[in-house]
Design a protein around this motif. Structure first.
Motif, PDB file in Angstrom:
ATOM      1  N   GLU A   9      10.077  -4.207  -6.967  1.00 44.09           N
ATOM      2  CA  GLU A   9      11.526  -4.036  -6.862  1.00 44.09           C
ATOM      3  C   GLU A   9      11.811  -2.701  -6.214  1.00 44.09           C
ATOM      4  OE1 GLU A   9      13.351  -4.566 -10.663  1.00 44.09           O
ATOM      5  OE2 GLU A   9      12.225  -6.377 -11.078  1.00 44.09           O
ATOM      6  N   GLY A  10      13.041  -2.523  -5.806  1.00 40.66           N
ATOM      7  CA  GLY A  10      13.442  -1.261  -5.205  1.00 40.66           C
ATOM      8  C   GLY A  10      13.621  -1.410  -3.712  1.00 40.66           C
ATOM      9  N   ASP A  11      13.379  -0.330  -3.004  1.00 43.02           N
ATOM     10  CA  ASP A  11      13.586  -0.273  -1.558  1.00 43.02           C
ATOM     11  C   ASP A  11      12.629  -1.215  -0.826  1.00 43.02           C
ATOM     12  OD1 ASP A  11      14.689   0.932   0.877  1.00 43.02           O
ATOM     13  OD2 ASP A  11      12.692   1.812   1.079  1.00 43.02           O
ATOM     14  N   ALA A  12      13.167  -2.150  -0.076  1.00 46.16           N
ATOM     15  CA  ALA A  12      12.354  -3.160   0.602  1.00 46.16           C
ATOM     16  C   ALA A  12      11.410  -2.526   1.621  1.00 46.16           C
ATOM     17  CB  ALA A  12      13.259  -4.183   1.288  1.00 46.16           C
ATOM     18  N   PHE A  13      11.884  -1.509   2.341  1.00 48.17           N
ATOM     19  CA  PHE A  13      11.051  -0.852   3.347  1.00 48.17           C
ATOM     20  C   PHE A  13       9.811  -0.223   2.725  1.00 48.17           C
ATOM     21  CE2 PHE A  13      10.220   3.446   5.172  1.00 48.17           C
ATOM     22  CZ  PHE A  13       9.500   3.039   6.282  1.00 48.17           C
ATOM     23  N   THR A  14      10.000   0.643   1.751  1.00 47.65           N
ATOM     24  CA  THR A  14       8.836   1.331   1.170  1.00 47.65           C
ATOM     25  C   THR A  14       7.937   0.366   0.404  1.00 47.65           C
ATOM     26  OG1 THR A  14      10.168   2.074  -0.715  1.00 47.65           O
ATOM     27  CG2 THR A  14       9.846   3.635   1.072  1.00 47.65           C
ATOM     28  N   ASN A  15       8.509  -0.653  -0.225  1.00 47.08           N
ATOM     29  CA  ASN A  15       7.673  -1.648  -0.914  1.00 47.08           C
ATOM     30  C   ASN A  15       6.758  -2.368   0.069  1.00 47.08           C
ATOM     31  OD1 ASN A  15       8.551  -1.145  -3.491  1.00 47.08           O
ATOM     32  ND2 ASN A  15      10.083  -2.753  -3.477  1.00 47.08           N
ATOM     33  N   CYS A  16       7.292  -2.715   1.227  1.00 48.07           N
ATOM     34  CA  CYS A  16       6.493  -3.450   2.204  1.00 48.07           C
ATOM     35  C   CYS A  16       5.446  -2.556   2.856  1.00 48.07           C
ATOM     36  CB  CYS A  16       7.378  -4.074   3.278  1.00 48.07           C
ATOM     37  SG  CYS A  16       6.428  -4.957   4.553  1.00 48.07           S
ATOM     38  N   VAL A  17       5.872  -1.447   3.430  1.00 44.43           N
ATOM     39  CA  VAL A  17       4.928  -0.651   4.233  1.00 44.43           C
ATOM     40  C   VAL A  17       3.877   0.050   3.379  1.00 44.43           C
ATOM     41  CG1 VAL A  17       6.534  -0.414   6.145  1.00 44.43           C
ATOM     42  CG2 VAL A  17       6.448   1.361   4.386  1.00 44.43           C
ATOM     43  N   ASN A  18       4.118   0.186   2.071  1.00 44.40           N
ATOM     44  CA  ASN A  18       3.103   0.756   1.188  1.00 44.40           C
ATOM     45  C   ASN A  18       2.188  -0.306   0.589  1.00 44.40           C
ATOM     46  OD1 ASN A  18       3.550   3.620   1.333  1.00 44.40           O
ATOM     47  ND2 ASN A  18       5.526   3.203   0.403  1.00 44.40           N
ATOM     48  N   ASP A  19       2.447  -1.566   0.890  1.00 41.59           N
ATOM     49  CA  ASP A  19       1.561  -2.661   0.508  1.00 41.59           C
ATOM     50  C   ASP A  19       0.738  -3.022   1.751  1.00 41.59           C
ATOM     51  OD1 ASP A  19       0.739  -5.020  -1.219  1.00 41.59           O
ATOM     52  OD2 ASP A  19       1.526  -6.023   0.581  1.00 41.59           O
ATOM     53  N   PRO A  20      -0.591  -2.891   1.701  1.00 42.85           N
ATOM     54  CA  PRO A  20      -1.407  -3.121   2.902  1.00 42.85           C
ATOM     55  C   PRO A  20      -1.202  -4.487   3.555  1.00 42.85           C
ATOM     56  CG  PRO A  20      -2.735  -2.108   1.189  1.00 42.85           C
ATOM     57  CD  PRO A  20      -1.408  -2.455   0.562  1.00 42.85           C
ATOM     58  N   GLY A  69       2.938   4.441   4.307  1.00 35.97           N
ATOM     59  CA  GLY A  69       1.831   3.521   4.116  1.00 35.97           C
ATOM     60  C   GLY A  69       0.606   3.914   4.912  1.00 35.97           C
ATOM     61  N   ILE A  70      -0.445   3.137   4.769  1.00 39.58           N
ATOM     62  CA  ILE A  70      -1.703   3.456   5.440  1.00 39.58           C
ATOM     63  C   ILE A  70      -1.600   3.339   6.960  1.00 39.58           C
ATOM     64  CG2 ILE A  70      -3.181   2.899   3.471  1.00 39.58           C
ATOM     65  CD1 ILE A  70      -3.737   0.171   4.773  1.00 39.58           C
ATOM     66  N   PHE A  71      -0.604   2.611   7.454  1.00 39.84           N
ATOM     67  CA  PHE A  71      -0.401   2.486   8.897  1.00 39.84           C
ATOM     68  C   PHE A  71       0.682   3.427   9.415  1.00 39.84           C
ATOM     69  CE2 PHE A  71      -1.962  -1.781   7.623  1.00 39.84           C
ATOM     70  CZ  PHE A  71      -3.104  -1.827   8.393  1.00 39.84           C
ATOM     71  N   ARG A  72       1.298   4.196   8.514  1.00 42.13           N
ATOM     72  CA  ARG A  72       2.385   5.127   8.855  1.00 42.13           C
ATOM     73  C   ARG A  72       3.468   4.428   9.683  1.00 42.13           C
ATOM     74  NH1 ARG A  72       0.260   7.155   5.085  1.00 42.13           N
ATOM     75  NH2 ARG A  72      -0.732   9.186   5.031  1.00 42.13           N
ATOM     76  N   LYS A  84      -0.895   9.135  -0.018  1.00 42.44           N
ATOM     77  CA  LYS A  84       0.311   9.714   0.556  1.00 42.44           C
ATOM     78  C   LYS A  84       1.213   8.567   0.985  1.00 42.44           C
ATOM     79  CE  LYS A  84      -1.611  14.043   2.183  1.00 42.44           C
ATOM     80  NZ  LYS A  84      -1.844  14.894   3.340  1.00 42.44           N
ATOM     81  N   ILE A  85       2.258   8.333   0.215  1.00 40.14           N
ATOM     82  CA  ILE A  85       3.092   7.166   0.458  1.00 40.14           C
ATOM     83  C   ILE A  85       3.895   7.299   1.747  1.00 40.14           C
ATOM     84  CG2 ILE A  85       5.009   5.816  -0.456  1.00 40.14           C
ATOM     85  CD1 ILE A  85       3.862   6.380  -3.235  1.00 40.14           C
ATOM     86  N   CYS A  86       4.592   8.411   1.941  1.00 39.56           N
ATOM     87  CA  CYS A  86       5.382   8.627   3.155  1.00 39.56           C
ATOM     88  C   CYS A  86       5.174  10.053   3.656  1.00 39.56           C
ATOM     89  CB  CYS A  86       6.866   8.402   2.903  1.00 39.56           C
ATOM     90  SG  CYS A  86       7.296   6.693   2.552  1.00 39.56           S
ATOM     91  N   VAL A  87       5.026  10.194   4.958  1.00 35.05           N
ATOM     92  CA  VAL A  87       4.899  11.495   5.597  1.00 35.05           C
ATOM     93  C   VAL A  87       5.864  11.520   6.777  1.00 35.05           C
ATOM     94  CG1 VAL A  87       3.343  13.063   6.818  1.00 35.05           C
ATOM     95  CG2 VAL A  87       2.471  11.681   4.917  1.00 35.05           C
TER      96      VAL A  87
END
Length: 195
Positions: free
Chosen positions: A112-123, A92-95, A84-87
């Motif tokens: 590439e793409g959105d810096a926020f989602t790229n970062c927080v979805n990378d552990p 990410g795993i830390f929400r 679940k990428i975003c809720v």
């Protein structure tokens, strides 16, 4: 130009690396305006490689949160469920929320793409964001005279301004059970090492 790059790199802790990268690219592009298109293309490729190289080797320097604590945050926030990428705006795993990510230094993750989602979805990037946030906002939330994982759990779930409030029951139960398990495992490992 070299002294400008050295100055920027010396001021570029991981919290400000995105800003430093932008400034470095701007300096490079300003210097390159005087060259013709072929030289400009060559230097553009070089600058992109240079920016990738910087990103690959900058580490977060101040890490107040232990690996065990990060694992418990992950377990309590999402069950470490990476599917679940975003809720509800927490990803990410830390929400991690966008505001938390921004306050944690707006680190850049892979891809590439959105810096926020790229970062927080990378552990790894998400964990570095938490490290930066806690280094900046860590405080003794429970009044025990220490700043430790219990405080980081409250700050992560409630925010640094409300960390003295009571934790939601589900989060608190999972988080504190995980911490107790980690403490038992550490005590057992220490006992085994001393025999």
């Amino acid at each position: 130009m070299t002294w400008q790059l050295n100055l920027l790199l010396s001021r570029a802790p991981s919290v400000a690396k995105a800003t430093a990268r932008i400034e470095i690219v701007q300096i490079i592009f300003q210097e390159l305006k005087m060259f013709n298109n072929q030289i400009f293309l060559l230097f553009s490729v070089f600058s992109m490689f240079f920016m990738w190289h910087i990103d690959a080797h900058i580490e977060v320097e101040n890490k107040p949160v232990t690996e065990d604590c990060l694992e418990c945050l992950c377990e309590a926030m999402s069950g470490c469920n990476a599917t679940k990428i975003c809720v509800n705006g927490a990803c990410g795993i830390f929400r991690i929320t966008w505001t938390f990510w921004q306050d944690g230094g707006s680190l850049l993750g892979p891809g590439e793409g959105d810096a926020f989602t790229n970062c927080v979805n990378d552990p790894h990037c998400a964990a570095d964001t938490i490290q930066n946030y806690m280094y900046k906002n860590g405080e003794d939330c429970n009044g025990d005279g220490k700043v430790n994982c219990k405080d980081y759990g409250s700050i992560h779930k409630l925010g640094n301004l409300k960390c003295r409030d009571e934790l939601p029951a589900t989060f608190g139960t999972i988080f504190f059970k995980c911490l107790a398990r980690k403490e038992r495992e550490a005590a057992e490992a220490q006992k085994n090492n001393s025999t």
